[in-house]
Design an enzyme around this catalytic site. Structure first.
Site: not given
Ligand code: LM2
Ligand code: CA
Length: 510
Positions: A136, A199, A229, A233, A255
Site C-alpha cells: 500500500n 501512499d 498488509d 487502505h 489484512e
C-alpha cells in the site's frame, strides 16, 4: 481471476503435500463400543491428517525459520507467516519492516538466498511460507535516506521504482497533512496517508504492474501465499488486480481490520482470497477472562451473536504483532488465559487459526535483538517455554511451542475438519468437543480444578493428555495418561482455566 478461499487452502496444503487424506482404515463414526466387547476387535481410528494451522513467526530470521520448520511440521503446523522480506528503512524499531524502500528481497531478517533456502527447507518439512507483502505504501520519512540493502530514497522518490513526477503516489488533499484523519471516510482511508507513509496510487496500471512483479518474484522464491498488509487502505479492486496473476493455488490473506461504523468492511475483500477476522481475537479475550467458554466455540457460528466473515474465507488469531501492542486482545502477558484462548481457537470449527509467536517487550517500539550492524539475531526457544515463564525483554516467547498450544496443534491435525460425528456440549463453565473416534477436548473456565466423568467417541484404552504437550520424541506422554473405558467414558480432572485433550495420534507406546 477470482480466488476461491476454500480451494486456495486445499491447494496450498496439496502443494506442501498435506492434503487431508482418507485413512486406509476409516474409523466408523459410531457410538462408543458397548461394555464387554473385546477391545482388540476395534478397528483403530487414525488421524485424518489435515494441517490448516499457520504460525506467525514475528521478526524471526529466515535462517531461524528454516531451522524451526522440521519441528513445526512434526507438531502439525501447515505454514509460517513471515515478517516483510523486502528492503526497508534503517533503525532499531520492529516497524522499520513496514516502511519499504525497494522490492529487493534483502532485509535485516536475511538475504534473498537465505529466503529461498528457507522456503526449500520448510517445503521439505511439509510447511509452506506465507510472506507479508507491504504494497500500500513506501516510507514515512520526511528526510532522504538509504535502505537496508543500500538503495537511496526520498519520501516520494525511489529511484528506478517510484516517483512523484510519474504519478506513482497519492496526495489526497483532503486533510491538513494528507494523513488519514477519519476512518468513516473511505476515500480518506484509501488515498490519504497512513501515519505519513507515502501512499501508492494502486489504482494506476503501472503501479499495479510493478507490484504484481514483486509478488511474482516472491512466488519464484517458493512462497505458498501472501498476507496483503494494510489491504483496507486499498480498494478491493486494487487488491484483486495486484493478486490477479498469482497461481490459482496461492493463499492470499488480506489484512482488513474490522472497525465498528466503518464503511470499508472485511467482507468486501473475499473475492481476492481470504481475509483476517480481527473480531474473533477481540471477542475471545473477554470470554476467556469471564470463563463462559461455551461462547468462544460459538463465535462465528450461526448460533453466535456476532457477525463474522464466512468461515471458509476467514483466518482467526488470538493476537498478532499489532494487537499484542494494544489493549484489545490477550497476549503472552496473560499467561494461562492466553494459552487457553489459543486452545479454544484450535478446537473451534469456525475459520482457520493462526498462532502468534513473538518476543517479550516493554517498549512498544522495541525491535528484536540485533547485532551491531542491525541484523536480527536468530531466534531460539528456551526449554520450558510456557505461560508461567518470566520472559526478559527481547527473549523469544515461542508461544508456538507452549505445551498446550503445540499439543492442540497436533490435536487439530489429527482430528481434521469437523464432520458429522462432531459435537459440543456444555456443563457450566466446562465445554467439551467430541470429534468422534478421532479426538476429544474439554476446557474449563473454572478457577478451581474440575473433576467429572464425560462420554467420548474414542475407542477404549489409554490416551495421552496433549494439553501437557505432544508425544515426546520417544513416543511417551508429556503429561498424564487418560483411560477411555469400555463404554467410551473418561474420568478427568481439568485444571483451572485449562484443558484436557485426547486424540488418536497421541497414544502411549507399549
Ligand atoms: C499494518 N497493517 O495494516 C501493519 O500490521 C502495522 O504493523 C503497520 O504499522 C501499518 N500497517 C503500516 O504498514 C507499523 C507500526 C507503526 C509504524 C508503521 C510504519 O505500528 O507504529 O509507524 O508500522 O513503520 C511508525 C511510527 C509513526 C510514524 C511512521 C512513519 O510509529 O509514528 O508516523 O512510522 O514514519 C509519523
Ligand atoms: Ca492507499
Amino acid at each position: 481471476m477470482v480466488h476461491r478461499p476454500g480451494a486456495a487452502l486445499a491447494a496450498l496444503l496439496a502443494v506442501v503435500g498435506l492434503v487431508a487424506c482418507t485413512p486406509a482404515n476409516p474409523a466408523e463414526p459410531d457410538e462408543p463400543s458397548g461394555a464387554g466387547e473385546p477391545v482388540a476387535s476395534q478397528a483403530p481410528a487414525e488421524p485424518v491428517g489435515s494441517k490448516d494451522v499457520g504460525v506467525q513467526l514475528f521478526q524471526w530470521t529466515w535462517d531461524a525459520i528454516a531451522a524451526e520448520c522440521p519441528a513445526l511440521g512434526e507438531a502439525g503446523y501447515g505454514w509460517v507467516l513471515t515478517s516483510p522480506p523486502n528492503e526497508h528503512i534503517l533503525g532499531e524499531a520492529w516497524w522499520t519492516a513496514y516502511q519499504p524502500v525497494s522490492y529487493r528481497v534483502d532485509s535485516r531478517l536475511g538475504t534473498r538466498e537465505e529466503f529461498a533456502a528457507m522456503t526449500a527447507a520448510c517445503a521439505d518439512a511439509g510447511v509452506g511460507i506465507v510472506a507479508d507483502a507491504v504494497v500500500n505504501h513506501m516510507t514515512g520519512q520526511d528526510a532522504p535516506g538509504v535502505g537496508w540493502a543500500g538503495s537511496h530514497y526520498d519520501h516520494y522518490d525511489y529511484p528506478g521504482l517510484w516517483s512523484d513526477v510519474e504519478g506513482h503516489f497519492h496526495h489526497c488533499g483532503l486533510t491538513d497533512n494528507d494523513d488519514i484523519a477519519s476512518y468513516t471516510s473511505a476515500v480518506q482511508v484509501r488515498t490519504c496517508e497512513l501515519v505519513n507513509l507515502a501512499d501508492l496510487a494502486t489504482e494506476s496500471e503501472p503501479v499495479r504492474a510493478r507490484l504484481r512483479e514483486y509478488l511474482a518474484d516472491l512466488v519464484s522464491l517458493g512462497v505458498s501465499g501472501v498476507r496483503i498488509d494494510a489491504a483496507k487502505h486499498m480498494s478491493s479492486a486494487d487488491v484483486e488486480a495486484i493478486t490477479a496473476e498469482l497461481p490459482e493455488d496461492l493463499l492470499v490473506i488480506s489484512e482488513v481490520i474490522r472497525g465498528a461504523q466503518e464503511p470499508i468492511r472485511p467482507e468486501d475483500y473475499t473475492d481476492a482470497g481470504d481475509v483476517l477476522e480481527f473480531a474473533w481475537g477481540r471477542d475471545v479475550a473477554g470470554i476467556v477472562k469471564g470463563g463462559a467458554l461455551r461462547l468462544a466455540l460459538e463465535l462465528g457460528s450461526p448460533e453466535g451473536s456476532t457477525t463474522y466473515l464466512p468461515s471458509d474465507a476467514a483466518w482467526i488469531f488470538v493476537d498478532n504483532h499489532d494487537t499484542e501492542r494494544g489493549r484489545q486482545t490477550l497476549s503472552y502477558r496473560d499467561g494461562q488465559d492466553y494459552a487457553l484462548a489459543n486452545a479454544l481457537m484450535l478446537a473451534a470449527d469456525y475459520a482457520r487459526p493462526v498462532v502468534y509467536s513473538g518476543y517479550a517487550f516493554s517498549d512498544r517500539d522495541a525491535g528484536p535483538v540485533q547485532d551491531a550492524d542491525g541484523a536480527v539475531l536468530d531466534a531460539t526457544c528456551a526449554p520450558g517455554v510456557g505461560p508461567d515463564a518470566d520472559d526478559d525483554d527481547g527473549s523469544w516467547v515461542c508461544q508456538h511451542r507452549w505445551p498446550l498450544v503445540e499439543g492442540m496443534v497436533g490435536w487439530r491435525a489429527a482430528v481434521g475438519p469437523a464432520g458429522e460425528d462432531a459435537s459440543t456440549s456444555v456443563d457450566g463453565r466446562v465445554v467439551t468437543v467430541s470429534r468422534g473416534p478421532r479426538g476429544w477436548f474439554a476446557a474449563s473456565g473454572n478457577l478451581e480444578p474440575t473433576t467429572g466423568r464425560y462420554p467420548t467417541g474414542l475407542q477404549p484404552g489409554p490416551y495421552c493428555d496433549v494439553a501437557a504437550g505432544p508425544l515426546t520424541p520417544e513416543g511417551q506422554c508429556a503429561g498424564p495418561t487418560v483411560e477411555v473405558d469400555a463404554g467410551g467414558f473418561v474420568e478427568v480432572t481439568i485444571p483451572a482455566k485449562s484443558a484436557v485433550a485426547l486424540h488418536v495420534g497421541a497414544r502411549p507406546a507399549g
